[in-house]
Design a protein around this motif. Structure first.
Motif, PDB file in Angstrom:
ATOM      1  N   GLY A   1       0.826  -1.206   0.000  1.00  0.00           N
ATOM      2  CA  GLY A   1       0.000   0.000   0.000  1.00  0.00           C
ATOM      3  C   GLY A   1       0.857   1.251   0.000  1.00  0.00           C
ATOM      4  O   GLY A   1       0.604   2.206  -0.749  1.00  0.00           O
ATOM      5  N   ALA A   2       1.915   1.249   0.829  1.00  0.00           N
ATOM      6  CA  ALA A   2       2.805   2.403   0.898  1.00  0.00           C
ATOM      7  C   ALA A   2       3.597   2.588  -0.395  1.00  0.00           C
ATOM      8  O   ALA A   2       3.761   3.713  -0.882  1.00  0.00           O
ATOM      9  CB  ALA A   2       3.756   2.253   2.084  1.00  0.00           C
ATOM     10  N   THR A   3       4.092   1.484  -0.968  1.00  0.00           N
ATOM     11  CA  THR A   3       4.848   1.617  -2.217  1.00  0.00           C
ATOM     12  C   THR A   3       3.935   2.033  -3.368  1.00  0.00           C
ATOM     13  O   THR A   3       4.373   2.746  -4.279  1.00  0.00           O
ATOM     14  CB  THR A   3       5.577   0.306  -2.565  1.00  0.00           C
ATOM     15  N   THR A   4       2.673   1.618  -3.334  1.00  0.00           N
ATOM     16  CA  THR A   4       1.717   2.090  -4.349  1.00  0.00           C
ATOM     17  C   THR A   4       1.557   3.594  -4.269  1.00  0.00           C
ATOM     18  O   THR A   4       1.523   4.299  -5.294  1.00  0.00           O
ATOM     19  CB  THR A   4       0.352   1.406  -4.165  1.00  0.00           C
ATOM     20  N   THR A   5       1.459   4.129  -3.059  1.00  0.00           N
ATOM     21  CA  THR A   5       1.377   5.584  -2.874  1.00  0.00           C
ATOM     22  C   THR A   5       2.602   6.268  -3.464  1.00  0.00           C
ATOM     23  O   THR A   5       2.493   7.308  -4.131  1.00  0.00           O
ATOM     24  CB  THR A   5       1.261   5.911  -1.374  1.00  0.00           C
ATOM     25  N   LEU A   6       3.771   5.680  -3.253  1.00  0.00           N
ATOM     26  CA  LEU A   6       4.998   6.261  -3.814  1.00  0.00           C
ATOM     27  C   LEU A   6       4.979   6.241  -5.339  1.00  0.00           C
ATOM     28  O   LEU A   6       5.394   7.206  -5.990  1.00  0.00           O
ATOM     29  CB  LEU A   6       6.217   5.503  -3.289  1.00  0.00           C
ATOM     30  N   PHE A   7       4.501   5.146  -5.929  1.00  0.00           N
ATOM     31  CA  PHE A   7       4.424   5.077  -7.388  1.00  0.00           C
ATOM     32  C   PHE A   7       3.467   6.120  -7.943  1.00  0.00           C
ATOM     33  O   PHE A   7       3.788   6.833  -8.905  1.00  0.00           O
ATOM     34  CB  PHE A   7       3.978   3.671  -7.826  1.00  0.00           C
ATOM     35  N   ILE A   8       2.291   6.232  -7.357  1.00  0.00           N
ATOM     36  CA  ILE A   8       1.288   7.173  -7.864  1.00  0.00           C
ATOM     37  C   ILE A   8       1.813   8.600  -7.808  1.00  0.00           C
ATOM     38  O   ILE A   8       1.748   9.348  -8.794  1.00  0.00           O
ATOM     39  CB  ILE A   8      -0.021   7.048  -7.057  1.00  0.00           C
ATOM     40  N   LEU A   9       2.345   9.001  -6.652  1.00  0.00           N
ATOM     41  CA  LEU A   9       2.772  10.391  -6.492  1.00  0.00           C
ATOM     42  C   LEU A   9       4.063  10.683  -7.247  1.00  0.00           C
ATOM     43  O   LEU A   9       4.251  11.801  -7.734  1.00  0.00           O
ATOM     44  CB  LEU A   9       2.919  10.713  -5.001  1.00  0.00           C
ATOM     45  N   SER A  10       4.948   9.688  -7.371  1.00  0.00           N
ATOM     46  CA  SER A  10       6.159   9.906  -8.178  1.00  0.00           C
ATOM     47  C   SER A  10       5.803  10.115  -9.643  1.00  0.00           C
ATOM     48  O   SER A  10       6.334  11.026 -10.305  1.00  0.00           O
ATOM     49  CB  SER A  10       7.106   8.711  -8.042  1.00  0.00           C
ATOM     50  N   GLU A  11       4.903   9.294 -10.155  1.00  0.00           N
ATOM     51  CA  GLU A  11       4.519   9.425 -11.563  1.00  0.00           C
ATOM     52  C   GLU A  11       3.748  10.711 -11.804  1.00  0.00           C
ATOM     53  O   GLU A  11       3.903  11.346 -12.858  1.00  0.00           O
ATOM     54  CB  GLU A  11       3.709   8.205 -11.984  1.00  0.00           C
ATOM     55  N   PHE A  12       2.921  11.121 -10.852  1.00  0.00           N
ATOM     56  CA  PHE A  12       2.246  12.417 -10.966  1.00  0.00           C
ATOM     57  C   PHE A  12       3.277  13.548 -10.970  1.00  0.00           C
ATOM     58  O   PHE A  12       3.202  14.473 -11.789  1.00  0.00           O
ATOM     59  CB  PHE A  12       1.274  12.597  -9.800  1.00  0.00           C
ATOM     60  N   TRP A  13       4.260  13.464 -10.090  1.00  0.00           N
ATOM     61  CA  TRP A  13       5.308  14.481 -10.000  1.00  0.00           C
ATOM     62  C   TRP A  13       6.091  14.554 -11.317  1.00  0.00           C
ATOM     63  O   TRP A  13       6.367  15.636 -11.838  1.00  0.00           O
ATOM     64  CB  TRP A  13       6.233  14.131  -8.836  1.00  0.00           C
ATOM     65  N   ILE A  14       6.439  13.387 -11.857  1.00  0.00           N
ATOM     66  CA  ILE A  14       7.180  13.349 -13.119  1.00  0.00           C
ATOM     67  C   ILE A  14       6.353  13.950 -14.246  1.00  0.00           C
ATOM     68  O   ILE A  14       6.848  14.762 -15.037  1.00  0.00           O
ATOM     69  CB  ILE A  14       7.577  11.895 -13.458  1.00  0.00           C
ATOM     70  N   ASN A  15       5.087  13.563 -14.336  1.00  0.00           N
ATOM     71  CA  ASN A  15       4.209  14.107 -15.372  1.00  0.00           C
ATOM     72  C   ASN A  15       4.063  15.610 -15.237  1.00  0.00           C
ATOM     73  O   ASN A  15       4.075  16.352 -16.229  1.00  0.00           O
ATOM     74  CB  ASN A  15       2.831  13.443 -15.283  1.00  0.00           C
ATOM     75  N   ALA A  16       3.926  16.086 -13.994  1.00  0.00           N
ATOM     76  CA  ALA A  16       3.722  17.513 -13.763  1.00  0.00           C
ATOM     77  C   ALA A  16       4.973  18.334 -14.060  1.00  0.00           C
ATOM     78  O   ALA A  16       4.879  19.494 -14.474  1.00  0.00           O
ATOM     79  CB  ALA A  16       3.287  17.744 -12.312  1.00  0.00           C
ATOM     80  N   ALA A  17       6.146  17.735 -13.862  1.00  0.00           N
ATOM     81  CA  ALA A  17       7.397  18.468 -14.056  1.00  0.00           C
ATOM     82  C   ALA A  17       7.955  18.330 -15.468  1.00  0.00           C
ATOM     83  O   ALA A  17       9.020  18.872 -15.764  1.00  0.00           O
ATOM     84  CB  ALA A  17       8.437  17.985 -13.042  1.00  0.00           C
ATOM     85  N   SER A  18       7.241  17.627 -16.336  1.00  0.00           N
ATOM     86  CA  SER A  18       7.738  17.381 -17.694  1.00  0.00           C
ATOM     87  C   SER A  18       7.050  18.305 -18.695  1.00  0.00           C
ATOM     88  O   SER A  18       5.825  18.433 -18.667  1.00  0.00           O
ATOM     89  CB  SER A  18       7.478  15.919 -18.104  1.00  0.00           C
ATOM     90  N   PRO A  19       7.807  18.928 -19.590  1.00  0.00           N
ATOM     91  CA  PRO A  19       7.171  19.714 -20.648  1.00  0.00           C
ATOM     92  C   PRO A  19       6.426  18.799 -21.608  1.00  0.00           C
ATOM     93  O   PRO A  19       6.879  17.674 -21.872  1.00  0.00           O
ATOM     94  CB  PRO A  19       8.356  20.399 -21.341  1.00  0.00           C
ATOM     95  N   PRO A  20       5.282  19.232 -22.119  1.00  0.00           N
ATOM     96  CA  PRO A  20       4.489  18.370 -23.005  1.00  0.00           C
ATOM     97  C   PRO A  20       5.278  17.816 -24.181  1.00  0.00           C
ATOM     98  O   PRO A  20       5.060  16.674 -24.584  1.00  0.00           O
ATOM     99  CB  PRO A  20       3.364  19.303 -23.471  1.00  0.00           C
ATOM    100  N   THR A  21       6.215  18.610 -24.705  1.00  0.00           N
ATOM    101  CA  THR A  21       6.956  18.161 -25.892  1.00  0.00           C
ATOM    102  C   THR A  21       8.040  17.140 -25.568  1.00  0.00           C
ATOM    103  O   THR A  21       8.606  16.533 -26.469  1.00  0.00           O
ATOM    104  CB  THR A  21       7.619  19.367 -26.595  1.00  0.00           C
ATOM    105  N   LYS A  22       8.333  16.944 -24.270  1.00  0.00           N
ATOM    106  CA  LYS A  22       9.390  16.008 -23.886  1.00  0.00           C
ATOM    107  C   LYS A  22       8.903  15.015 -22.835  1.00  0.00           C
ATOM    108  O   LYS A  22       9.707  14.308 -22.228  1.00  0.00           O
ATOM    109  CB  LYS A  22      10.615  16.773 -23.361  1.00  0.00           C
ATOM    110  N   ARG A  23       7.600  14.952 -22.636  1.00  0.00           N
ATOM    111  CA  ARG A  23       7.052  14.095 -21.582  1.00  0.00           C
ATOM    112  C   ARG A  23       7.371  12.616 -21.847  1.00  0.00           C
ATOM    113  O   ARG A  23       7.751  11.888 -20.941  1.00  0.00           O
ATOM    114  CB  ARG A  23       5.541  14.300 -21.473  1.00  0.00           C
ATOM    115  N   GLY A  24       7.214  12.171 -23.068  1.00  0.00           N
ATOM    116  CA  GLY A  24       7.504  10.779 -23.393  1.00  0.00           C
ATOM    117  C   GLY A  24       8.961  10.434 -23.152  1.00  0.00           C
ATOM    118  O   GLY A  24       9.276   9.353 -22.639  1.00  0.00           O
ATOM    119  N   PHE A  25       9.863  11.348 -23.517  1.00  0.00           N
ATOM    120  CA  PHE A  25      11.292  11.142 -23.295  1.00  0.00           C
ATOM    121  C   PHE A  25      11.582  10.983 -21.804  1.00  0.00           C
ATOM    122  O   PHE A  25      12.298  10.065 -21.384  1.00  0.00           O
ATOM    123  CB  PHE A  25      12.071  12.317 -23.871  1.00  0.00           C
TER     124      PHE A  25
END
Length: 394
Positions: A118-142
């Motif tokens: 449960g705790a590691t799932t929380t880390l995955f969700i928020l890490s991926e949200f953080w990565i998505n939020a900090a990535s420019p749309p043109t380089k998000r896939g990269f």
């Protein structure tokens, strides 16, 4: 906490490396611990004489824990902040990882699994949200390709550590707990860079499962094929005439494809304003690869070559699906949708092994390939319908 430098989550203009380093490195440390813990716990239970059915039931608690944690993660992050929630999740997962060593009763491992996963799932969700939020749309896939590659290397490092330290004593548990605690360092350093959830999500959690179905269905198929494939491919390979070492090497080829193809697929997705055709194409390749498996059972080299590309396509469903999610949503809606994304992955990891195992029992060894082809085929139909009739939605 403060807003990202551009002040608007999800619309950054350039890669914000401090945030990305924090999110990627922290979750990769957790990946090492999970990669070490899964074989470690299974081997210890086997040595204790626990029946395989109960070992499987205990292992399945990971998916159940993820399904429980996913809906509440966004609420916790909204109330306490992204970075503080992640830091508490680090502490809980590290303590529970160490708890397995001290828990003498097998039944105590069930709540420990719930807390740990449960705790590691929380880390995955928020890490991926953080990565998505900090990535420019043109380089998000990269950026997501880098994330998936580093995470895959973390997962691969776990079993390597296990092979070196073994299952005896406190040491392997201490290494896993320390690996998780290391994740707190980059999170704490970049805590002021973490995205802010200023508003509650507009929709109920389950609505996000169906808001971007092309992404959530992709990760469900990925979870089903990954969990079922990794668990049951050795059985399929040995029943098809390959030795145990040959089967292990074939699994390694799938893992190599997973690592090698993430960044190229991410770069390709960045060139597409609509990621859905790429998701459909990868599912088609997954379908073709699954259908080819029974015809390659007599040729190890050909099967290895197919599995190399097949492994890349399967894992690409996660990376490109996550990129598609980030291109559609921002802010609290993106965080909630990311939770729904991980929820669907967890459902897939529970459903996949059950369905594939039943298919093998009913149809023999080739039931493995037919069932996996069925998962991909259903996704191809769904994505094709949405592309043809739903326009830009989904």
């Amino acid at each position: 906490m403060s807003e990202p430098t551009n002040g608007k989550v999800g619309h950054v203009e350039e890669i914000h490396w401090p945030s990305l380093f924090a999110a990627i490195s922290s979750i990769s440390s957790v990946g090492i611990a999970i990669g070490l813990g899964l074989p470690l716990l299974s081997i210890i239970l086997e040595k204790r004489g626990i029946p395989s059915t109960l070992i499987g039931l205990n292992t399945a608690m990971a998916g159940i824990a993820a399904m429980i944690a996913a809906p509440i993660t966004t609420r916790l992050a909204h109330r306490f902040g992204v970075a503080p929630t992640m830091l508490w999740a680090v502490v809980l997962s590290a303590v529970s990882a160490l708890g397995f060593y001290y828990a003498e009763s097998f039944w105590l491992w069930f709540p420990l699994r719930l807390v740990f996963h449960g705790a590691t799932t929380t880390l995955f969700i928020l890490s991926e949200f953080w990565i998505n939020a900090a990535s420019p749309p043109t380089k998000r896939g990269f950026v997501l390709g880098i994330y998936a590659t580093v995470l895959s290397l973390g997962f691969a490092a776990g079993p390597l550590i296990f092979s070196l330290v073994g299952s005896e004593g406190l040491l392997p548990f201490a290494i896993g707990a320390c690996a998780i605690l290391v994740a707190a360092i980059p999170i704490f350093i970049a805590r002021n860079e973490s995205p802010v959830l200023g508003e509650k999500p507009e929709l109920h959690f389950m609505r996000y499962v169906f808001l971007v179905p092309t992404a959530t269905a992709a990760v469900f198929v990925f979870g089903a094929v990954e969990a079922g494939g990794l668990a049951l491919f050795p059985i399929y390979a040995t029943r098809s005439g390959f030795g145990e070492s040959q089967a292990a090497l074939l699994l390694t080829m799938m893992g190599v494809g997973n690592v090698v193809f993430q960044i190229p697929l991410g770069l390709l997705s960045d060139r597409l304003s609509d990621k859905r055709p790429l998701l459909t194409a990868m599912a088609c390749m997954g379908l073709v690869g699954a259908l080819l498996l029974p015809f390659l059972a007599t040729n190890w080299l050909l099967m290895a070559a197919v599995l190399l590309f097949w492994g890349g396509c399967v894992s690409g469903l996660y990376t490109v699906g996550l990129s598609h999610l980030g291109s559609r949503l921002t802010g609290p809606d993106l965080a909630a949708a990311n939770a729904a994304f991980v929820f669907c992955y967890a459902v897939g990891t529970v459903a996949g092994p059950q369905a594939i195992g039943s298919a093998i029992d009913i149809s023999g060894a080739n039931g493995f390939a037919w069932c996996i082809a069925g998962f991909f085929g259903l996704y191809v139909v769904l994505s094709a319908i949405r592309l043809l009739f739903m326009g830009k939605r989904g």
